[in-house]
Design a protein around this motif. Structure first.
Motif, PDB file in Angstrom:
ATOM      1  N   PHE A 146       0.871  -1.172   0.000  1.00 52.00           N
ATOM      2  CA  PHE A 146       0.000   0.000   0.000  1.00 52.00           C
ATOM      3  C   PHE A 146       0.912   1.227   0.000  1.00 52.00           C
ATOM      4  O   PHE A 146       1.177   1.817   1.046  1.00 52.00           O
ATOM      5  CB  PHE A 146      -0.917  -0.021   1.235  1.00 52.00           C
ATOM      6  CG  PHE A 146      -1.836  -1.204   1.261  1.00 52.00           C
ATOM      7  CD1 PHE A 146      -3.129  -1.116   0.775  1.00 52.00           C
ATOM      8  CD2 PHE A 146      -1.403  -2.427   1.760  1.00 52.00           C
ATOM      9  CE1 PHE A 146      -3.975  -2.212   0.782  1.00 52.00           C
ATOM     10  CE2 PHE A 146      -2.240  -3.530   1.776  1.00 52.00           C
ATOM     11  CZ  PHE A 146      -3.533  -3.430   1.275  1.00 52.00           C
ATOM     12  N   PRO A 147       1.448   1.602  -1.177  1.00 52.91           N
ATOM     13  CA  PRO A 147       2.497   2.632  -1.236  1.00 52.91           C
ATOM     14  C   PRO A 147       2.082   3.991  -0.684  1.00 52.91           C
ATOM     15  O   PRO A 147       2.909   4.673  -0.068  1.00 52.91           O
ATOM     16  CB  PRO A 147       2.845   2.709  -2.723  1.00 52.91           C
ATOM     17  CG  PRO A 147       1.702   2.081  -3.432  1.00 52.91           C
ATOM     18  CD  PRO A 147       1.104   1.084  -2.503  1.00 52.91           C
ATOM     19  N   LEU A 148       0.836   4.407  -0.871  1.00 50.42           N
ATOM     20  CA  LEU A 148       0.412   5.715  -0.366  1.00 50.42           C
ATOM     21  C   LEU A 148       0.326   5.729   1.163  1.00 50.42           C
ATOM     22  O   LEU A 148       0.330   6.793   1.782  1.00 50.42           O
ATOM     23  CB  LEU A 148      -0.934   6.123  -0.969  1.00 50.42           C
ATOM     24  CG  LEU A 148      -0.946   6.271  -2.495  1.00 50.42           C
ATOM     25  CD1 LEU A 148      -2.343   6.620  -2.993  1.00 50.42           C
ATOM     26  CD2 LEU A 148       0.064   7.309  -2.937  1.00 50.42           C
ATOM     27  N   LEU A 149       0.258   4.546   1.768  1.00 45.93           N
ATOM     28  CA  LEU A 149       0.224   4.432   3.231  1.00 45.93           C
ATOM     29  C   LEU A 149       1.597   4.080   3.789  1.00 45.93           C
ATOM     30  O   LEU A 149       1.756   3.930   4.996  1.00 45.93           O
ATOM     31  CB  LEU A 149      -0.793   3.364   3.656  1.00 45.93           C
ATOM     32  CG  LEU A 149      -2.223   3.533   3.111  1.00 45.93           C
ATOM     33  CD1 LEU A 149      -3.113   2.398   3.597  1.00 45.93           C
ATOM     34  CD2 LEU A 149      -2.788   4.884   3.484  1.00 45.93           C
ATOM     35  N   ASP A 150       2.569   3.904   2.896  1.00 46.36           N
ATOM     36  CA  ASP A 150       3.926   3.516   3.273  1.00 46.36           C
ATOM     37  C   ASP A 150       3.931   2.172   4.014  1.00 46.36           C
ATOM     38  O   ASP A 150       4.674   1.978   4.966  1.00 46.36           O
ATOM     39  CB  ASP A 150       4.601   4.611   4.107  1.00 46.36           C
ATOM     40  CG  ASP A 150       6.117   4.502   4.065  1.00 46.36           C
ATOM     41  OD1 ASP A 150       6.645   3.909   3.102  1.00 46.36           O
ATOM     42  OD2 ASP A 150       6.784   4.985   5.006  1.00 46.36           O
ATOM     43  N   LEU A 151       3.075   1.248   3.549  1.00 53.50           N
ATOM     44  CA  LEU A 151       2.982  -0.094   4.127  1.00 53.50           C
ATOM     45  C   LEU A 151       3.321  -1.110   3.036  1.00 53.50           C
ATOM     46  O   LEU A 151       2.707  -1.095   1.966  1.00 53.50           O
ATOM     47  CB  LEU A 151       1.570  -0.360   4.665  1.00 53.50           C
ATOM     48  CG  LEU A 151       1.109   0.522   5.826  1.00 53.50           C
ATOM     49  CD1 LEU A 151      -0.362   0.301   6.113  1.00 53.50           C
ATOM     50  CD2 LEU A 151       1.949   0.265   7.061  1.00 53.50           C
ATOM     51  N   PHE A 152       4.273  -1.992   3.332  1.00 50.70           N
ATOM     52  CA  PHE A 152       4.750  -2.940   2.328  1.00 50.70           C
ATOM     53  C   PHE A 152       4.796  -4.348   2.909  1.00 50.70           C
ATOM     54  O   PHE A 152       5.102  -4.535   4.083  1.00 50.70           O
ATOM     55  CB  PHE A 152       6.134  -2.509   1.824  1.00 50.70           C
ATOM     56  CG  PHE A 152       6.105  -1.145   1.193  1.00 50.70           C
ATOM     57  CD1 PHE A 152       5.737  -0.991  -0.136  1.00 50.70           C
ATOM     58  CD2 PHE A 152       6.379  -0.012   1.945  1.00 50.70           C
ATOM     59  CE1 PHE A 152       5.673   0.272  -0.716  1.00 50.70           C
ATOM     60  CE2 PHE A 152       6.318   1.252   1.376  1.00 50.70           C
ATOM     61  CZ  PHE A 152       5.957   1.399   0.043  1.00 50.70           C
ATOM     62  N   ASP A 153       4.503  -5.330   2.052  1.00 46.69           N
ATOM     63  CA  ASP A 153       4.479  -6.752   2.438  1.00 46.69           C
ATOM     64  C   ASP A 153       3.546  -6.982   3.629  1.00 46.69           C
ATOM     65  O   ASP A 153       3.874  -7.686   4.583  1.00 46.69           O
ATOM     66  CB  ASP A 153       5.884  -7.265   2.749  1.00 46.69           C
ATOM     67  CG  ASP A 153       6.791  -7.240   1.531  1.00 46.69           C
ATOM     68  OD1 ASP A 153       6.262  -7.270   0.396  1.00 46.69           O
ATOM     69  OD2 ASP A 153       8.018  -7.193   1.705  1.00 46.69           O
ATOM     70  N   ILE A 154       2.355  -6.412   3.548  1.00 47.96           N
ATOM     71  CA  ILE A 154       1.365  -6.521   4.613  1.00 47.96           C
ATOM     72  C   ILE A 154       0.490  -7.743   4.369  1.00 47.96           C
ATOM     73  O   ILE A 154      -0.002  -7.962   3.262  1.00 47.96           O
ATOM     74  CB  ILE A 154       0.493  -5.238   4.677  1.00 47.96           C
ATOM     75  CG1 ILE A 154       1.367  -4.010   4.903  1.00 47.96           C
ATOM     76  CG2 ILE A 154      -0.580  -5.362   5.747  1.00 47.96           C
ATOM     77  CD1 ILE A 154       2.129  -3.976   6.198  1.00 47.96           C
ATOM     78  N   ASP A 155       0.292  -8.533   5.413  1.00 47.35           N
ATOM     79  CA  ASP A 155      -0.572  -9.715   5.324  1.00 47.35           C
ATOM     80  C   ASP A 155      -2.011  -9.298   5.048  1.00 47.35           C
ATOM     81  O   ASP A 155      -2.553  -8.423   5.736  1.00 47.35           O
ATOM     82  CB  ASP A 155      -0.529 -10.504   6.632  1.00 47.35           C
ATOM     83  CG  ASP A 155       0.827 -11.129   6.896  1.00 47.35           C
ATOM     84  OD1 ASP A 155       1.494 -11.524   5.928  1.00 47.35           O
ATOM     85  OD2 ASP A 155       1.214 -11.225   8.077  1.00 47.35           O
ATOM     86  N   ILE A 156      -2.612  -9.930   4.035  1.00 50.47           N
ATOM     87  CA  ILE A 156      -4.018  -9.678   3.714  1.00 50.47           C
ATOM     88  C   ILE A 156      -4.757 -11.002   3.680  1.00 50.47           C
ATOM     89  O   ILE A 156      -4.180 -12.048   3.373  1.00 50.47           O
ATOM     90  CB  ILE A 156      -4.194  -8.942   2.362  1.00 50.47           C
ATOM     91  CG1 ILE A 156      -3.658  -9.778   1.194  1.00 50.47           C
ATOM     92  CG2 ILE A 156      -3.555  -7.565   2.403  1.00 50.47           C
ATOM     93  CD1 ILE A 156      -3.990  -9.222  -0.188  1.00 50.47           C
ATOM     94  N   LYS A 157      -6.030 -10.939   3.998  1.00 52.54           N
ATOM     95  CA  LYS A 157      -6.904 -12.113   3.908  1.00 52.54           C
ATOM     96  C   LYS A 157      -7.986 -11.791   2.887  1.00 52.54           C
ATOM     97  O   LYS A 157      -8.627 -10.740   2.965  1.00 52.54           O
ATOM     98  CB  LYS A 157      -7.535 -12.428   5.259  1.00 52.54           C
ATOM     99  CG  LYS A 157      -8.456 -13.628   5.215  1.00 52.54           C
ATOM    100  CD  LYS A 157      -9.026 -13.923   6.585  1.00 52.54           C
ATOM    101  CE  LYS A 157      -9.934 -15.129   6.516  1.00 52.54           C
ATOM    102  NZ  LYS A 157     -10.560 -15.383   7.821  1.00 52.54           N
TER     103      LYS A 157
END
Length: 141
Positions: free
Chosen positions: A14-25
């Motif tokens: 989620f580049p605009l949130l500066d979140l990378f390699d985040i676990d998703i379900k």
């Protein structure tokens, strides 16, 4: 455009949130998508979010501001209706950027900080529940 196959769980950026390699379900039972937020408040008509969770080490604790946001009514699996803030951002899956709407919720007791619902999945993906991390495993790292 043919639909990509996605598994029941994966990792996304989620580049605009500066979140990378985040676990998703991937949750075909949910209509909307949601993201765990540690803290949310309004400051000068902007929605301010703090994305931090000690159980999810890739949640970096940065403060993100949204000038545009809405309120949405979300019905949970137990039938209760909650009013939540909703924001628009981008998600990267299979090295492709997509627009996504996310409702903000507290998911600190949940294994996955982000649920991806049917509204986002439909017309883009087919879900194979026997698979996981298809997008992440094919990512150029």
């Amino acid at each position: 455009m043919p639909k990509k196959t996605i598994g029941r769980i994966d990792k996304a950026d989620f580049p605009l949130l500066d979140l990378f390699d985040i676990d998703i379900k991937i949750d075909t039972g949910a209509y909307t998508s949601s993201i765990h937020t540690h803290k949310v408040w309004i400051d000068n008509e902007e929605l301010v979010c703090l994305f931090y969770d000690k159980g999810h080490p890739h949640y970096n604790g940065k403060e993100i501001r949204f000038k545009e946001y809405t309120l949405a009514k979300v019905k949970s699996s137990n039938g209760l209706v909650q009013e939540r803030y909703k924001v628009k951002t981008t998600i990267i899956l299979f090295e492709k950027k997509y627009r996504i709407s996310l409702t903000l919720s507290t998911r600190e007791d949940m294994r996955f900080p982000i649920l991806i619902g049917r509204k986002f999945i439909s017309k883009k993906f087919i879900v194979d529940v026997t698979q996981k991390n298809i997008s992440y495993n094919n990512k150029n790292k």
